[in-house]
Write an enzyme that holds these catalytic residues in place. Structure first.
Site, short mmCIF file in Angstrom:
data_model
loop_
_atom_site.label_atom_id
_atom_site.label_comp_id
_atom_site.label_asym_id
_atom_site.label_seq_id
_atom_site.Cartn_x
_atom_site.Cartn_y
_atom_site.Cartn_z
N TYR A 1 -1.25 -0.43 10.52
CA TYR A 1 -1.36 -0.72 9.08
C TYR A 1 -0.14 -0.23 8.32
O TYR A 1 0.43 -0.96 7.50
CB TYR A 1 -2.63 -0.07 8.53
CG TYR A 1 -2.91 -0.40 7.08
CD1 TYR A 1 -3.33 -1.68 6.72
CD2 TYR A 1 -2.76 0.56 6.08
CE1 TYR A 1 -3.60 -1.99 5.39
CE2 TYR A 1 -3.02 0.25 4.75
CZ TYR A 1 -3.44 -1.02 4.42
OH TYR A 1 -3.70 -1.32 3.09
N SER B 1 0.86 -1.19 0.00
CA SER B 1 0.00 0.00 0.00
C SER B 1 0.89 1.23 0.00
O SER B 1 2.02 1.20 0.51
CB SER B 1 -0.90 0.02 1.24
OG SER B 1 -1.56 1.27 1.38
#
Length: 275
Positions: A152, A139
């Site tokens: 995350y 990501s």
């Protein structure tokens, strides 16, 4: 799209991007091992490629379970030429909250360790056949930390570095390693976001771009490319200014808050352990 891959292992096949990738690969005639936790969704996908697909439901962080899955698949169809470690979870994180430590741990297990346990059983067989691609879906959140999203960002940042290491190790063996850094894709993981999502992609469009990047043998794929440019531009700002801009934005919901997505294998602190 004409795809060069005929034997594929795909984790996270139940999510928005995973389902889109599975459909595209199946439509392209590939044999696909569909790895996920939603048996109904997996069965529906497998039915689209009858005789060419098989559904598996291991926890991607469970190495023996992943090895058993890999052994069964290769006994049926041989070593894959493409393995996509797509399984992932997301959620807000607050270091001041003791309950969130379990969230951090589980996110690392799925997002980071899960990629290694996905690749491990296939590396030697793929190396022996002299070809294949290993793909990790990271990501842009792994490029730089963001307030309220530390778990995350850490898991995806760690994945990016792991893929860099693996790429260097396997260069010249016939195996290629690809890092995919999506921005925002319209899936269940982004449905609860309370902030602006520039460059939001539909899952089918993201899958097409990802597979086109692999077909072009690009080692680093950003979805969409323009969000990568924006993220890099923000990264040029002085750290205090960058942090000030992001600190004022709404944060991703934490586990238990409205809009939060479920994290498999994580027991809510308000619930008794599952037996």
């Amino acid at each position: 799209m004409l795809l060069p891959f005929r034997n594929v292992v795909l984790t996270g096949a139940c999510g928005g991007l995973g389902q889109a990738l599975a459909r595209a690969l199946i439509d392209g005639g590939a044999r696909v091992a569909l790895v996920g936790l939603d048996t109904e969704r997996l069965a529906a996908l497998a039915a689209q490629g009858e005789g060419r697909c098989k559904a598996y439901t291991p926890d991607v962080s469970d190495s023996p379970a992943m090895q058993a899955m890999a052994a069964d698949w290769m006994q049926r169809f041989g070593p894959p030429d493409l393995v996509i470690a797509n399984a992932g979870v997301a959620g807000g994180y607050d270091t001041a909250e003791a309950d969130d430590l379990a969230v951090f741990r589980r996110m690392l297990e799925i997002n980071l360790l899960g990629a290694a346990t996905t690749f491990q059983p296939f590396v030697q067989p793929m190396r022996a056949q002299g070809r294949g691609a290993l793909v990790g879906v990271a990501s842009i959140a792994g490029w730089r930390g963001m307030p309220g999203n530390g778990a995350y960002c850490a898991s995806k940042g760690g994945l990016i570095r792991y893929l860099e290491s693996l790429r260097a190790e396997l260069r010249g063996t016939g195996l290629t390693v690809h890092t995919v850094s999506p921005g925002y894709i319209r899936t269940a993981l982004t449905a609860g976001n309370r902030f602006a999502m520039p460059g939001l992609l539909e899952a089918d469009a993201a899958a097409r771009q990802l597979l086109a990047g692999l077909a072009a043998r690009r080692e680093k794929i950003v979805l969409p490319r323009r969000i990568g440019w924006l993220s890099k531009a923000l990264g040029l700002l002085p750290a205090p200014l960058h942090d000030h801009l992001l600190r004022g934005q709404p944060r991703k919901p934490r586990v238990g808050e409205a809009g939060a997505t479920a994290i498999p294998g994580l027991n809510s602190p308000k619930e008794p352990p599952r037996r």
